[in-house]
Design an enzyme around this catalytic site. Structure first.
Site, PDB file in Angstrom:
ATOM      1  N   GLU A  50      -3.814 -44.959  17.800  1.00 21.82           N
ATOM      2  CA  GLU A  50      -4.388 -45.739  18.505  1.00 21.82           C
ATOM      3  C   GLU A  50      -5.262 -46.364  18.976  1.00 21.82           C
ATOM      4  O   GLU A  50      -6.407 -45.312  17.577  1.00 21.82           O
ATOM      5  CB  GLU A  50      -4.139 -44.552  20.020  1.00 21.82           C
ATOM      6  CG  GLU A  50      -4.516 -44.329  21.326  1.00 21.82           C
ATOM      7  CD  GLU A  50      -4.938 -43.569  22.942  1.00 21.82           C
ATOM      8  OE1 GLU A  50      -4.451 -42.322  21.708  1.00 21.82           O
ATOM      9  OE2 GLU A  50      -4.399 -43.626  23.637  1.00 21.82           O
ATOM     10  N   LYS A 122      -0.333 -47.904  28.105  1.00 25.42           N
ATOM     11  CA  LYS A 122       0.132 -46.720  27.865  1.00 25.42           C
ATOM     12  C   LYS A 122      -0.192 -46.417  29.519  1.00 25.42           C
ATOM     13  O   LYS A 122      -0.223 -46.524  29.951  1.00 25.42           O
ATOM     14  CB  LYS A 122      -1.142 -45.970  27.317  1.00 25.42           C
ATOM     15  CG  LYS A 122      -1.511 -44.245  27.530  1.00 25.42           C
ATOM     16  CD  LYS A 122      -2.676 -43.993  26.883  1.00 25.42           C
ATOM     17  CE  LYS A 122      -2.678 -42.844  26.560  1.00 25.42           C
ATOM     18  NZ  LYS A 122      -4.187 -42.676  25.872  1.00 25.42           N
ATOM     19  N   CYS A 163       0.146 -41.567  22.566  1.00 23.44           N
ATOM     20  CA  CYS A 163      -0.819 -40.313  22.753  1.00 23.44           C
ATOM     21  C   CYS A 163      -0.588 -38.853  23.767  1.00 23.44           C
ATOM     22  O   CYS A 163       0.359 -38.618  24.142  1.00 23.44           O
ATOM     23  CB  CYS A 163      -2.324 -41.095  22.968  1.00 23.44           C
ATOM     24  SG  CYS A 163      -3.241 -39.304  22.526  1.00 23.44           S
TER      25      CYS A 163
HETATM   26  O1  LIG Z   1     -10.742 -42.310  23.039  1.00 23.82           O
HETATM   27  C1  LIG Z   1     -10.981 -42.576  22.108  1.00 23.82           C
HETATM   28  O2  LIG Z   1     -11.303 -44.070  21.214  1.00 23.82           O
HETATM   29  C2  LIG Z   1      -9.695 -43.501  21.705  1.00 23.82           C
HETATM   30  N1  LIG Z   1      -8.140 -43.539  22.915  1.00 23.82           N
HETATM   31  C3  LIG Z   1      -8.158 -42.194  23.294  1.00 23.82           C
HETATM   32  O3  LIG Z   1      -8.009 -40.707  22.099  1.00 23.82           O
HETATM   33  C4  LIG Z   1      -6.718 -41.817  24.695  1.00 23.82           C
HETATM   34  C5  LIG Z   1      -7.870 -41.511  25.886  1.00 23.82           C
HETATM   35  S1  LIG Z   1      -8.778 -40.588  25.768  1.00 23.82           S
HETATM   36  N2  LIG Z   1      -6.811 -40.100  23.933  1.00 23.82           N
HETATM   37  C6  LIG Z   1      -5.326 -39.213  24.305  1.00 23.82           C
HETATM   38  O4  LIG Z   1      -5.199 -39.687  24.865  1.00 23.82           O
HETATM   39  C7  LIG Z   1      -5.712 -37.886  23.732  1.00 23.82           C
HETATM   40  C8  LIG Z   1      -5.019 -37.539  24.297  1.00 23.82           C
HETATM   41  C9  LIG Z   1      -4.970 -35.619  23.559  1.00 23.82           C
HETATM   42  O5  LIG Z   1      -5.817 -35.424  22.502  1.00 23.82           O
HETATM   43  C10 LIG Z   1      -3.976 -34.745  24.596  1.00 23.82           C
HETATM   44  O6  LIG Z   1      -2.955 -35.191  25.485  1.00 23.82           O
HETATM   45  O7  LIG Z   1      -4.133 -33.146  24.025  1.00 23.82           O
END
Ligand SMILES: O=C(O)CNC(=O)[C@H](CS)NC(=O)CCC(=O)C(=O)O
Length: 289
Positions: A50, A122, A163
């Site tokens: 991701e 997503k 993710c």
């Molecule tokens: O922030 C960025 O730069 C990249 N994008 C992400 O990291 C994304 C959205 S904030 N992260 C997740 O979906 C973590 C899920 C997770 O950790 C869980 O389900 O426990």
């Protein structure tokens, strides 16, 4: 290069684990080197994590760095590379500008000619306050997708996800019911939730659907201040971990033998045993009356 013929029951899959920075150029450079390494090791299919091109939580900074699909230089570089190496390249996600104020967190499956074979936005937004004080509001920046997507590789139907989606099992059920035998969840899992849930969730989705689960991950301490969990995984339909990364950037490789799907589904055919009724929920009041 070593691409096995269409109709073959086996292929070689690789995950590229990254420690994404705030620089699109540096991330492309790092990804390209690791993808080349994966191809050298015989991979027919390579998946990246991701946010392969930028790890940036500050909304204004992110919008300075991203563009629409046509002008995205990471996407262009990866299309060229897939064609050069003759591999299927699954870019776990890129932040793609879809309006003045919104982006899509979008996965791309690129074929060995460099054409885009599938896209997936997503669906589930990570809007979460963690006990250690970390706070995420993905929906403040990203427009969630509304459709589940499968892509046909020469060897198998691939189910796409990203993710946080991994926490919503009915998505993978829908993908498996649509014929997916290989599932994917490229990720940037937080270190704290990853330590608690990553292997459990990845293996559960594989086992309950009798499918391979391939997930390339971000890992380590990032320039944006986040710590991600890493541990890119390739899981077999019976739940065995075929390959696993540590927390640093690296490539992991495993052979995917599709006969393992029928074997697992033959042993436990739970995929054909879904019941559609809603179980009655008994409440205290009901029991009392
Ligand atoms: O922030 C960025 O730069 C990249 N994008 C992400 O990291 C994304 C959205 S904030 N992260 C997740 O979906 C973590 C899920 C997770 O950790 C869980 O389900 O426990």
């Amino acid at each position: 290069m070593t691409a096995k013929m269409a109709g073959s029951r086996k292929f070689t899959a690789a995950c590229v684990q990254m420690q994404g920075t705030r620089s699109v150029d540096r991330n492309i450079e790092a990804a390209v080197a690791l993808i080349r390494d994966a191809a050298k090791r015989g991979a027919d299919y390579v998946q990246t994590p991701e946010q392969t091109a930028i790890m940036e939580l500050k909304r204004a900074k992110l919008f300075e760095a991203i563009t629409d699909e046509e002008n995205d230089k990471a996407l262009a570089a990866f299309r060229k590379l897939a064609a050069e190496l003759g591999i299927w390249l699954h870019v776990g996600s890129l932040a793609i500008r879809v309006s003045e104020t919104q982006a899509a967190n979008r996965a791309f499956v690129i074929d060995p000619q460099g054409a885009i074979a599938a896209r997936y936005d997503k669906i589930h937004m990570f809007d979460v306050d963690l006990p250690n004080g970390e706070t995420y509001r993905e929906s403040a920046t990203y427009r969630p997708g509304t459709a589940a997507v499968v892509a046909d590789l020469p060897w198998a139907r691939l189910g796409l996800s990203i993710c946080y989606d991994i926490r919503f099992p009915y998505l993978y059920r829908a993908l498996a019911k649509a014929g997916a035998t290989v599932l994917s969840a490229p990720a940037a899992f937080t270190k704290v939730t990853g330590e608690a849930h990553w292997h459990l969730l990845q293996r559960a989705r594989a086992v309950e659907n009798g499918a391979f689960l391939i997930s390339a991950a971000q890992g380590g301490m990032h320039e944006n201040g986040r710590a991600t969990y890493g541990h890119s995984l390739i899981v077999a339909p019976w739940g065995e971990v075929l390959a696993e990364a540590g927390t640093e950037p690296e490539v992991i490789v495993a052979e995917i033998d599709l006969a393992k799907v029928e074997e697992a589904r033959g042993r436990v055919p739970s995929l054909t045993h879904d019941r559609t009724f809603q179980p009655p929920v008994e409440t205290q009041e009901r029991r009392a009356s």
